[in-house]
Design an enzyme around this catalytic site. Structure first.
Site, PDB file in Angstrom:
ATOM      1  N   CYS A  28       0.861  -1.184   0.000  1.00  0.00           N
ATOM      2  CA  CYS A  28       0.000   0.000   0.000  1.00  0.00           C
ATOM      3  C   CYS A  28       0.889   1.223   0.000  1.00  0.00           C
ATOM      4  O   CYS A  28       2.010   1.169  -0.500  1.00  0.00           O
ATOM      5  CB  CYS A  28      -0.938  -0.022   1.214  1.00  0.00           C
ATOM      6  N   HIS A 586      29.036  -8.541  26.343  1.00  0.00           N
ATOM      7  CA  HIS A 586      27.623  -8.320  26.688  1.00  0.00           C
ATOM      8  C   HIS A 586      27.245  -9.274  27.818  1.00  0.00           C
ATOM      9  O   HIS A 586      27.108 -10.484  27.615  1.00  0.00           O
ATOM     10  CB  HIS A 586      26.739  -8.583  25.464  1.00  0.00           C
TER      11      HIS A 586
END
Length: 670
Positions: A28, A586
């Site tokens: 769209c 991390h």
């Protein structure tokens, strides 16, 4: 990370499970709309890592929307050029049936009802937007005394009669457009879907009013017109601008076509299916579905009119506060239909004005995001926010802002809603109305009455949300620090690349030939990277290395270097080692969500560190109590500049033990 249109398109296709997982693809104004065989194959986190992807929304159990913004057609084209995507695009016959079948069999009826409304009105959006700007031109001419916008056409000069025809064409024949798009969405023939409401707009049908009998209605002074057709009473109504009758007709057409195709041989379906469909459904629409559709639209409009009449102030406050939650779900499309009904039946609409408060609060947020992004040097968010701002302020289209910013950062809604409230209150005070259907942008301000009250309301909504976003930011503290650290790392990497380029130009023969090593930054059990319980880390998307299941409580520097990133939550540190390696340590998986609880950061960005120097202390028990894995990835993030990376064969390591051996990048023979 993907950056070009082709690379991004292949990235999207890969992360949704490949072309084999795609049942159909359409697009769209801003979104790629996939129907998938298996929605579980989609990696949403990996999709959203690409800066060109503004957001990902799952629909039901088979649908997926990937929000790309104004350049969506380019990405659609690039995806469809993949040979494996043959026969799966919006121009092929198969998707219509697949899309409806998937929705009908697996979606809830509520999901599909609103998807049906959304996909029906979206293609008509362009014509409505163009017509709304023509209306704005005529309203401006009215404001300057050049013509009377509401005067009968017989009293208008020919030039203005023609200009009125330019916008009325869209609204007069809107049922034909809606009939076509609704039929297409359902998988029925779109031209038959257009022909059914078109029959009710012909001079022959409208002319039946001249021979009809008048029947008084419950409303004083209003008459209903009836004429006998086939010996049955038919109500003659004005169907121009109506949207509910063609929606009902399209739904009926789907079932009629489906039934006819079961009993009519395929060789003659092209002739007899549309013939019998028209023969059945034009009378059915004129006798039954048309009056019902008009009744439904008028009933909803009357209900809102009653509430507006009871308290315009309350309605004006409620509308902008609920719109931010309606638009992401596509629930605002039925209200657009009611706006058109209001103008056709009442001569004005009371939803569009308050709706403008939500739009301009939204545009205030995204404009502030653009300013913040310029300050930070955040190029990707600067592009997203600038696109959303211009689409909004000049076109009145909120989807790029909504999917690009508001739905990606949860704090942004708390900056948006106060602007909606302030704007709605002012709208209520002035009882703002719209006398034409327009998209609420800067170019359509004069379509609202009183204009000064509306202007004050949207300015207040914009300014409130703009100021709150600028002062308080649109992200959480952790999101902000993470983005800033990423920007700083990108700048440093760019500077390093430039230095390397200059050095290579000065001494082309001095290519690096030394390997490098990484010592263990914490004690624990060594795991292969593939066993780290996070898809992005395990796939090597962040960097190459290993995981460590920690037995200690301290992360130390593995060698001499500099702190590139020190997250305030303490869950991760980035290092640039003197040997040229860039490392990310991390601590745990998804531990950013702990917001620093259980972590003690011991260094700051820019600090020089030496081997064995403590960087972070952490509490493994706190990590596990919060429901997260303590496994700590130790990654070489600039691995592409190096050769092979080999992990130690030891199963347990202590701080300072050998962990990774990184080979020099091989140079090509000359």
């Amino acid at each position: 990370m993907a950056s070009t249109t082709a690379a991004t398109s292949q990235h999207i296709l890969k992360e949704i499970g490949g072309a084999d997982n795609v049942s159909s693809l359409t697009h769209c104004a801003t979104r790629l709309r996939f129907q998938l065989h298996d929605q579980n194959q989609v990696d949403v986190a990996a999709l959203e890592k690409d800066p060109a992807v503004l957001g990902v929304v799952k629909q039901g159990s088979t649908g997926l929307q990937v929000i790309m913004g104004g350049g969506v057609a380019d990405y659609y084209g690039a995806i469809m050029r993949d040979p494996a995507m043959a026969d799966r695009g919006e121009s092929d016959k198969a998707p219509a049936k697949k899309e409806y079948g998937g929705v009908r069999s697996k979606y809830s009826w509520v999901d599909y009802a609103f998807e049906f409304l959304s996909d029906t009105f979206r293609p008509v959006l362009w014509a409505l937007l163009g017509a709304s700007l023509i209306i704005t031109m005529l309203v401006l001419a009215d404001r300057f005394g050049l013509q009377d916008f509401r005067a009968p056409m017989s009293e208008q000069p020919p030039t203005y009669q023609f200009m009125h025809a330019m916008w009325k064409s869209v609204f007069c024949f809107l049922p034909i457009m809606v009939g076509a798009t609704a039929a297409r969405k359902l998988g029925a023939n779109e031209w038959v879907g257009a022909a059914i409401p078109a029959a009710l707009l012909t001079p022959e049908f409208i002319g039946l009013k001249d021979v009809a009998r008048e029947i008084p209605t419950s409303v004083a002074g209003e008459m209903q017109y009836q004429v006998d057709v086939f010996g049955l009473p038919m109500t003659i109504q004005d169907y121009g601008g109506q949207v509910f009758p063609p929606l009902l007709a399209a739904i009926a057409l789907y079932f009629v076509e489906k039934g006819l195709k079961k009993i009519i041989p395929a060789a003659i379906q092209m002739v007899f299916v549309p013939f019998i469909s028209l023969l059945i459904l034009i009378p059915a629409t004129a006798f039954i579905m048309g009056p019902i559709g008009i009744g439904v639209g008028n009933a909803i409009a009357d209900g809102l009119y009653w509430l507006n009449d009871l308290s315009p102030f309350i309605l004006a406050v409620v509308i902008p506060l609920i719109y931010p939650f309606l638009v992401p779900l596509g629930l605002h499309w039925p209200l657009n239909a009611i706006m058109i009904v209001n103008i056709n039946t009442l001569g004005y609409d009371f939803i569009q004005g308050p709706m403008g408060a939500w739009n301009f609060a939204c545009f205030g947020v995204v404009t502030a995001v653009m300013v913040i992004s310029w300050r930070e040097g955040n190029k990707s968010m600067r592009q997203v926010s600038a696109g959303g701002m211009f689409a909004g302020l000049l076109g009145g289209i909120s989807e790029p802002s909504l999917y690009g910013v508001l739905l990606r950062f949860r704090k942004s809604y708390w900056r948006l809603l106060p602007g909606c409230l302030v704007g709605g209150i002012i709208m209520g005070i002035f009882n703002v109305k719209a006398y034409a259907f327009v998209f609420t942008s800067l170019l359509t301000v004069t379509a609202m009455d009183p204009t000064y009250g509306y202007s004050l309301a949207i300015a207040a909504a914009f300014a409130t949300s703009f100021a709150l976003t600028l002062l308080l930011d649109y992200r959480t503290k952790e999101e902000r620090e993470e983005v800033r650290a990423q920007i700083a790392a990108e700048r440093e990497a760019a500077n390093e690349a430039e230095e390397e380029r200059i050095a290579a130009a000065d001494a082309p023969a001095a290519a690096a030939s030394q390997s490098a090593s990484v010592a263990a930054p914490l004690a624990g059990r060594v795991l292969p990277l593939a066993e780290v319980p996070d898809a992005a880390f395990a796939a090597g998307a962040v960097g190459k290395g290993v995981g460590i299941d920690p037995s200690g409580d301290t992360v130390v520097a593995p060698g001499e270097g500099k702190v590139m990133a020190a997250f305030p939550t303490g869950h991760a540190v980035g290092l640039k080692m003197d040997n040229g390696l860039q490392l990310l340590i991390h601590i745990g998986i998804d531990t950013v969500n702990m917001e620093g609880k259980g972590f003690e950061l011991l260094v700051a960005k820019g600090d020089r560190v030496s081997a064995g120097q403590p960087l972070v202390r952490f509490d493994r028990a706190a990590i596990e109590a919060a429901g997260y894995s303590p496994v700590t990835p130790v990654l070489v993030t600039n691995h592409k500049k190096w050769g092979a990376i080999d992990a130690t064969s030891a199963t347990e390591v202590a701080p300072g033990d050998a962990l990774l051996e990184v080979a020099a990048k091989e140079t090509e023979a000359v």
